[in-house]
Design an enzyme around this catalytic site. Structure first.
Site, PDB file in Angstrom:
ATOM      1  NE  ARG A   1     -42.091   0.196 -63.118  1.00  0.00           N
ATOM      2  CZ  ARG A   1     -43.163   0.166 -62.367  1.00  0.00           C
ATOM      3  NH1 ARG A   1     -43.660   1.282 -61.852  1.00  0.00           N
ATOM      4  NH2 ARG A   1     -43.789  -0.964 -62.102  1.00  0.00           N
TER       5      ARG A   1
ATOM      6  NE  ARG B   1     -49.979   6.873 -57.636  1.00  0.00           N
ATOM      7  CZ  ARG B   1     -50.421   6.043 -56.736  1.00  0.00           C
ATOM      8  NH1 ARG B   1     -51.012   6.501 -55.656  1.00  0.00           N
ATOM      9  NH2 ARG B   1     -50.315   4.762 -56.914  1.00  0.00           N
TER      10      ARG B   1
ATOM     11  NE  ARG C   1     -31.843  -8.946 -47.117  1.00  0.00           N
ATOM     12  CZ  ARG C   1     -31.035  -8.779 -46.070  1.00  0.00           C
ATOM     13  NH1 ARG C   1     -29.953  -9.537 -45.929  1.00  0.00           N
ATOM     14  NH2 ARG C   1     -31.311  -7.882 -45.153  1.00  0.00           N
TER      15      ARG C   1
ATOM     16  NE  ARG D   1     -43.826  -4.778 -44.353  1.00  0.00           N
ATOM     17  CZ  ARG D   1     -44.549  -5.082 -45.412  1.00  0.00           C
ATOM     18  NH1 ARG D   1     -45.159  -4.143 -46.091  1.00  0.00           N
ATOM     19  NH2 ARG D   1     -44.675  -6.328 -45.816  1.00  0.00           N
TER      20      ARG D   1
ATOM     21  CD  GLU E   1     -42.442  -7.459 -42.896  1.00  0.00           C
ATOM     22  OE1 GLU E   1     -41.863  -7.108 -43.935  1.00  0.00           O
ATOM     23  OE2 GLU E   1     -43.695  -7.499 -42.785  1.00  0.00           O
TER      24      GLU E   1
ATOM     25  CE1 TYR F   1     -41.289 -10.206 -52.621  1.00  0.00           C
ATOM     26  CE2 TYR F   1     -42.552  -8.726 -54.010  1.00  0.00           C
ATOM     27  CZ  TYR F   1     -42.264  -9.253 -52.765  1.00  0.00           C
ATOM     28  OH  TYR F   1     -42.964  -8.842 -51.676  1.00  0.00           O
TER      29      TYR F   1
ATOM     30  CG  ASP G   1     -47.253  -8.140 -56.315  1.00  0.00           C
ATOM     31  OD1 ASP G   1     -46.580  -8.174 -55.273  1.00  0.00           O
ATOM     32  OD2 ASP G   1     -47.282  -7.160 -57.082  1.00  0.00           O
TER      33      ASP G   1
END
Length: 370
Positions: A175, A179, A252, A283, A303, A351, A353
């Site tokens: 997904r 918005r 990675r 970025r 990065e 992964y 947060d």
């Protein structure tokens, strides 16, 4: 019988999981030793103060959660500011808002109403005619159409994973946040911010009553270290813990290039993503904007994603089917270990947060001391 071990818990890794566990166990009267192979605490959330700017040494970290308990938990250590993550994308000099929202669509197509934007995306989806997406490229186009894919997803994703989008599995972007409002807030979470004074301050508070030894590689001194604690809390790579006996899990890696600039403001935003394939970095972070800094100078970090090999710093797991199957084998070994707690991103090959790591650590503490 006297307790032969010097510590109740030997905790390997001074990142978020290890620090939360150590803090909670110490509160319960347990004696902990935390070791880390780096020369600092904090793991990847470590921030270093340079001339009043808190530099996120291992990439941008923005705390966000919908869970009030977790928000209150981190706020007991340090106050958070009102920072809202609103990254922008730079595609060959064109600037777009992220996540994809009405500002993005207006810039791309000149549309003004949500209805017009929906119709535009729908047109492009239909034109692509992808019924059953076979790869990431097809999945993305079937979700958001060709324009958004070409300008804002393709190049960035290919750099991030080091592979063509047609060679990446579709599930990586099941997904995409789209918005139909003029809202540039990247996260939907209710609570969001950056600790005033940087993340290191939180870890310092958690570990202030805990013995910590830095520059110690667990694997180089494994036999003697394992003798120190009744139980082990391990937050490193799970395959390394078991001597890679089933093979190596893939990650990675990232290379960070920090630059100190003699100007007050380099890019006007904390995070700018470079979404074309030709720019080698994904970025640029300008750290002062995380804390609304008005210093005369600025520090930026580029990065660069890289292919990981043994000995490199692992940043995010390559959660494809092959690696997930391999992890399951290691997880079975881990589950048999009665005196070892595995936690954190590397030990669970997920992964996470930040708020998820803290929640997982608190859950482990609850299980351990129930």
């Amino acid at each position: 019988m006297g307790n032969s071990k010097k510590y109740d818990y030997l905790i390997i890794g001074a990142g978020l999981f290890g620090a939360v566990f150590a803090y909670e166990a110490t509160k319960k009267g347990k004696k902990c030793l935390v070791i880390d192979k780096r020369e600092h605490i904090g793991g990847n959330v470590y921030t270093e103060n340079t001339d009043g700017i808190n530099v996120h040494k291992y990439g941008a970290h923005i705390f966000h959660t919908n869970n009030k308990e977790l928000w209150d938990y981190v706020n007991q250590f340090v106050e958070f500011n009102r920072y809202t993550n609103s990254p922008i994308a730079n595609y060959k000099g064109e600037i777009y808002n992220l996540p994809f929202n009405m500002n993005t669509f207006n810039k791309l197509w000149g549309v003004i109403t949500p209805q017009e934007a929906k119709e535009k995306i729908e047109q492009q989806r239909n034109a692509a005619g992808i019924a059953d997406p076979e790869n990431l490229e097809e999945q993305a186009i079937s979700l958001v159409g060709t324009d958004i894919y070409e300008k804002l997803i393709k190049g960035y994703t290919e750099k991030q994973w080091g592979r063509a989008a047609t060679d990446l599995p579709s599930f990586i972007i099941k997904r995409l946040p789209v918005r139909f409002t003029y809202d540039n807030n990247y996260f939907n979470d209710k609570y969001q911010g950056i600790p005033i004074g940087g993340y290191t301050a939180i870890i310092e508070k958690m570990l202030e009553n805990v013995e910590v030894r830095l520059n110690i590689d667990f694997f180089q001194h494994r036999a003697e270290l394992e003798q120190l604690g009744e139980k082990l809390v391990f937050t490193g790579m799970i395959d390394e813990f078991f001597n890679y006996q089933y093979g190596v899990l893939e990650y990675r890696s990232l290379v960070f290039e920090h630059e100190y600039l003699d100007k007050a403001n380099f890019q006007g935003n904390a995070v700018v993503n470079y979404t074309d394939r030709e720019t080698p970095y994904t970025r640029i972070i300008e750290h002062k904007h995380f804390e609304f800094g008005n210093q005369e100078k600025t520090i930026i970090t580029k990065e660069y994603p890289t292919e990981w090999k043994k000995g490199d710093e692992p940043y995010y797991p390559v959660n494809n089917n092959k690696n997930n199957e391999l992890y399951k084998k290691y997880k079975e070994l881990a589950d048999k270990e009665k005196n070892i707690i595995f936690g954190g991103r590397l030990a669970t090959y997920k992964y996470y947060d930040m708020h998820q790591v803290i929640a997982a650590a608190l859950k482990k503490v609850e299980e351990e001391f129930k």
